[in-house]
Design an enzyme around this catalytic site. Structure first.
Site, PDB file in Angstrom:
ATOM      1  N   GLU A  94      -2.765   3.422   3.946  1.00 30.31           N
ATOM      2  CA  GLU A  94      -4.252   3.450   3.468  1.00 30.31           C
ATOM      3  C   GLU A  94      -5.293   3.437   4.399  1.00 30.31           C
ATOM      4  OE1 GLU A  94      -4.329   4.468   0.383  1.00 30.31           O
ATOM      5  OE2 GLU A  94      -2.225   4.018  -0.142  1.00 30.31           O
ATOM      6  N   GLY A  95      -5.018   4.029   5.475  1.00 38.60           N
ATOM      7  CA  GLY A  95      -6.084   4.163   6.607  1.00 38.60           C
ATOM      8  C   GLY A  95      -6.014   2.922   7.390  1.00 38.60           C
TER       9      GLY A  95
END
Length: 580
Positions: A438-439
């Site tokens: 998620e980054g």
């Protein structure tokens, strides 16, 4: 080892940090009355501990398996997921018009906290579905909402997020998956999707009736880079007009990744359109897919930060239990030379208190963030903007906390922590993914200094730190000083530093900012406890908050120099010299 849900500390954070009473004063969240909140927190804790926690170890040992194109989970998972759906836990914060309970996001966070503490790998299934619901609710057409949201909200169907590809990594502008408009025939107005996606969590499984894939792809003649990405809805099974399931779509799981941890969460390589017949629907406007996906990603980033809290809690409980049972050596300096439990030794105490303080600090930040998101939903623009600033803090620092606490848990167990049978190693292996997906946390820190720091010309971040300094000045000057340092670094980054200098200092800056907010929220908890809130937590809360404020805040203050050191020292060597 099983675990005991941290119900009282969760309720304290929900009341004090999220401000659930203020949310319940609104018409939209009026159902979130104290009795309802307590019933949800206690109920999901009992469910997670009773039904999902016993599957944690077997999920790690057996993992998900791909058999004849179908991903199968170990025995017991299907029944546990069916019970989760039947009891309505997936629908807590879902939109009421599509069968949800319409309760605050704060309470959905609590559902995921308990599920993930019980079984982090398993909890990724509902976590991704929550994100898909959010994306469709905000960007889907009325027809798409009617067709897909009721079953996604109930949990009968699950959702996925299909972003990256082998050549792209975090650079979504490099995506190649193609979407071709269908001009005629039964699928006219839809699109043929062709391409491959990697790292797709629960992209294929046997627990839900249907899987709704949200897929980033390019239309013909789309602009280059991230400006040319659109979002498409691709169901595993086509959905008939009456809501029943039709034939299988042209989408399949090619393989499963062999991972360090979260083995019960199938991480799939997905192939779309092998036979030229993968049919998808456009979600939102053409070439605006990344904007739509960010709705889902922001939600997911908060919930990944939640995973740091989850594993922090589980690892801390396991370490405390072991430290009370493991007898080794006499207490240093004691005239009694009888061996004592290791919980009596100073350095073990230091580790245990650090684990407890970090976990409770991350939980306080989590629920403060969730409360700001809920206020934004109610139309509070200032809270909405503050929530935007808090997202990279909870995702990055929250997951760093999870990794550190899990590592300390192994250390407390000593040599036995390195042995798989104790379970301490699984916590570390499972949570190590959280700073990556998620980054990555470096991307979160970059987001903070490149986008969030500049919101309203810096006023949003400055107001947050000013609130902390103002509230802490009288009784916690060290915390107030940290907040002032964060404000000063933020101003330097915004007005003086080059882009390279900002990015070079972004990670320490993100950490010190997160610690400042978490320390503030713990201080608010301590004041509430001193005023009579949660009397059963009083002694433990005083100790953990004092540890955080006296030690962890001081450590964070030392990051100012690193945050402002600039990029030049990082490039003192050429790439060849550095690698050689």
């Amino acid at each position: 080892m099983t675990y005991s849900p941290a119900t009282q500390d969760q309720l304290l954070a929900i009341r004090v940090n999220a401000g659930i009473a203020d949310l319940a004063a609104s018409e939209r969240f009026s159902a979130a009355e104290p009795d309802m909140v307590e019933a949800i927190v206690e109920g999901i804790g009992a469910f997670a501990a009773g039904e999902w926690a016993p599957l944690n170890r077997v999920g790690d040992l057996e993992g998900a398996k791909l058999e004849n194109g179908v991903v199968r989970l170990p025995g017991g998972f299907a029944e546990a997921y069916a019970d989760y759906v039947a009891q309505g836990w997936n629908a807590i914060a879902g939109p009421a018009e599509f069968g949800g309970q319409g309760l605050p996001f704060t309470l959905a966070c609590n559902v995921l906290e308990n599920l993930g503490t019980a079984n982090m790998a398993f909890s990724l299934l509902p976590m991704l579905s929550v994100g898909a619901i959010e994306a469709l609710e905000h960007h889907g057409s009325e027809a798409q909402k009617a067709a897909y949201l009721p079953k996604l909200v109930s949990g009968e169907w699950s959702g996925t997020m299909n972003l990256t590809e082998p050549q792209a990594g975090s650079d979504l502008g490099a995506l190649r998956t193609a979407a071709t408009p269908i001009e005629s025939g039964e699928h006219a107005g839809k699109y043929r999707i062709a391409g491959q996606k990697i790292f797709i969590t629960f992209g294929e499984h046997d627990l839900a009736e249907n899987i709704i894939h949200l897929v980033l792809a390019r239309l013909p003649d789309a602009p280059e880079g991230s400006r040319g990405i659109s979002l498409f809805l691709v169901p595993k099974y086509h959905v008939n007009d009456d809501g029943s399931l039709g034939p299988k779509n042209d989408v399949r799981c090619v393989s499963l990744e062999h991972k360090l941890g979260i083995n019960a969460s199938p991480t799939c390589v997905m192939s779309y359109g092998d036979n030229g017949e993968c049919i998808g629907e456009l979600v939102g406007a053409e070439n605006r897919g990344l904007m739509a996906m960010f709705t889902m990603m922001n939600n997911a980033r908060i919930n990944v930060g939640n995973q740091g809290v989850q594993i922090g809690e589980r690892a801390t409980q396991a370490a405390l239990a072991y430290a009370r049972e493991r007898v080794q050596s006499a207490r240093a300096g004691s005239p009694d030379k009888t061996p004592v439990a290791i919980i009596e030794h100073p350095d073990v105490r230091r580790m245990l208190l650090r684990m407890k303080a970090l976990t409770e600090g991350a939980r306080a930040l989590l629920y403060y963030t969730a409360g700001q998101v809920d206020r934004g939903t109610l139309g509070d623009e200032a809270a909405d903007r503050r929530g935007d600033v808090l997202v990279p803090l909870i995702k990055a620092w929250g997951t760093d906390v999870g990794v550190e606490v899990a590592s300390l848990g192994v250390q407390v167990h000593g040599g036995m922590g390195f042995i798989e049978e104790t379970g301490a190693a699984q916590h570390y292996r499972d949570v190590r993914i959280a700073p990556i997906y998620e980054g990555t946390n470096g991307i979160q820190a970059a987001d903070l200094v490149m986008r969030k720091l500049g919101l309203e010309n810096g006023a949003v971040f400055a107001a947050l730190m000013a609130d902390i300094a103002r509230d802490a000045t009288s009784d916690e000057p060290t915390l107030a000083a940290l907040a002032n340092d964060c404000a000063a670094v933020g101003e330097w980054m915004r007005d003086t530093a080059s882009l390279d200098d900002r990015l070079a200092g972004s990670v320490p800056f993100c950490t010190m900012s997160a610690v400042a907010v978490a320390g503030w929220q713990l201080l608010r908890q301590l004041r509430a406890v001193e005023s009579g809130e949660a009397p059963g937590l009083a002694a433990a809360k005083r100790a953990s908050v004092r540890f955080f404020l006296d030690r962890l805040v001081a450590e964070a203050a030392g990051l100012k120099a690193s945050a402002m050191a600039g990029a030049e020292p990082l490039y003192a060597l050429t790439s060849e010299q550095l690698a050689g």
